[in-house]
Design a protein around this motif. Structure first.
Motif: not given
Length: 472
Positions: A231-232, A247-250
């Motif tokens: 999810n990230y 941190v890139r979240f979907t």
């Protein structure tokens, strides 16, 4: 009666169409958030309507016809008849439909019917063709889907996501805005993001100062439950805003978020040799970006500070009231009162030593004073330390016990009730022993003198006898 009813229905239909023809409407958003941008998209045309009868005749606009008739939308959210009239499907999820529409508008670069950045808490769109509209905002959350029949008022219920950063103090394991650490020590951080419904493009940004070395994300939870890594994505390279990591979240994960969901990101860093000693400390700053990628917004910065301290030492002797620096005294520093496991240090020149990092080469555990009698140790946690003299200067007595050094809040050294501000330097006094006094007056000297006189006397007597014998 049938003819009369037919004529009446025709008249009602004619009146309804006449009422809609050429009419315009408005959308007003109350409780708008200043600085956020609100954008509207007309998905459906409203050919005619009768509000009292709750009767509405919709068709897809040209720009949205492909979307409405797509397999993902038609039959799931809406029904479309042979003439193109659109009706809502019973039980369909309006929020999911809105999310899909929002994505389609961006992916397909659909033209909007108005975009306004709020300067007050009220935003209005007027002169709109009657229809079914999607209202989007750079908060990254959907404001509403609604029909202009003809004038609609909405209330902004969304809030800006909130990011709060904390660091753990190792002495008591409590989380707060600051902590103390030794150089080489691992420091634990966590950031809590309070999410909002309809979240869009959530990205966590963390920037560490030169004194902190990022070592990794140790876990992410949502309302206390571990978030699967799918999810990230944690990104450390190719970053354009000079942050240390992201941190890139979907978007799929963001779509599941509800108002006030708690996302907690845990991560670590090591306090390194570039750490600022005392002073302003070593900051770590984080923020969250969100919303439309063409108009990205950021939460305010949230910052913690990690402090590390130093201690100055003076080795001296005292003659009356005169203090004299002593060279040749050797010391170790330890967190154990018996001096065991001395702390490894690195010389930085000019009698300054810092705590070594794990695995660092060229370290020492002993410090020997020069003619100044002074040295400084940097990179220390707020803690209790023991300075042990392992060798005293020639002619001076080695200290029997270790000197206790307590570094307290704000780096204050050896504070007491009488002196709460502590001391500027730890002064270590060495006493010398003088030559032991002689006893018994002249001691053996007199025996040497008497013995010598007797020997001389005997020689004189012997010579005299020889002379006397020879004269006979």
């Amino acid at each position: 009666m049938k003819k009369i009813l037919s004529i009446a229905l025709v008249l009602i239909l004619m009146l309804t169409v006449a009422y809609a023809a050429g009419e315009t409407g408005s959308i007003t958003i109350n409780d708008a958030i200043v600085g956020q941008t609100y954008t509207i998209y007309q998905i459906l045309d409203l050919e005619s309507y009768n509000a009292s009868a709750n009767a509405y005749a919709y068709k897809a606009t040209t720009a949205w016809n492909t979307f409405i008739n797509s397999d993902a939308i038609k039959g799931t959210y809406v029904e479309v008849d042979a003439q193109g009239y659109v009706t809502w499907k019973d039980g369909a999820d309006a929020a999911a439909f809105a999310k899909a529409a929002q994505k389609y508008a961006k992916d397909s670069s659909i033209a909007n019917q108005g975009s306004v950045t709020a300067t007050t808490t009220t935003v209005s769109f007027t002169g709109l063709d009657l229809g079914y509209y999607l209202v989007d905002t750079t908060l990254g959350t959907l404001c509403s889907l609604d029909t202009t029949n003809p004038n609609v008022e909405m209330y902004e219920k969304n809030e800006i996501p909130v990011n709060v950063k904390n660091v753990q103090e190792d002495s008591n394991n409590e989380w707060g805005s600051s902590n103390d650490a030794d150089i080489g020590q691992t420091v634990n951080f966590k950031s809590t993001i309070t999410a909002q419904a309809g979240a869009e493009n959530y990205v966590f940004h963390d920037t560490m100062s030169a004194g902190l070395t990022y070592t990794g994300v140790t876990g992410i939870t949502l309302n206390g439950t571990t978030v699967d890594a799918s999810n990230y994505t944690v990104v450390t390279e190719g970053l354009t805003d000079n942050c240390t990591f992201e941190v890139r979240f979907t978007q799929a994960f963001c779509d599941t978020l509800k108002a006030n969901d708690q996302i907690v990101i845990s991560y670590t860093a090591t306090l390194n040799e570039n750490a600022v000693i005392a002073g302003d400390g070593n900051p770590n700053t984080s923020k969250v970006s969100y919303g439309d990628s063409s108009n990205t917004k950021y939460t305010p910065n949230s910052q913690t500070k990690t402090y590390t301290w130093d201690v100055d030492v003076l080795k001296y002797t005292k003659n009356g009231e005169t203090e004299t620096a002593l060279a040749g005294a050797t010391f170790t520093l330890s967190k154990n009162s018996n001096g065991s496991n001395p702390i490894a240090l690195v010389s930085e020149g000019n009698n300054v030593y810092r705590v070594a990092k794990t695995g660092e080469t060229g370290t020492v555990t002993e410090i020997t004073t020069d003619s100044t009698g002074k040295f400084t140790i940097e990179g220390l946690d707020a803690d209790t330390y023991y300075l042990t003299e392992t060798a005293a200067p020639a002619g001076y007595n080695k200290l029997a016990d270790a000197i206790t050094i307590v570094i307290g809040e704000n780096g204050v050294v050896n504070a007491t009730t009488e002196v709460p501000s502590g001391v500027n330097e730890v002064k270590v006094l060495n006493q010398t022993g003088t030559e032991l006094p002689s006893t018994g007056g002249m001691g053996t000297t007199i025996f040497y003198v008497i013995g010598a006189a007797l020997v001389i006397g005997a020689i004189v007597v012997l010579i005299a006898k020889k002379r006397a014998g020879s004269e006979k």
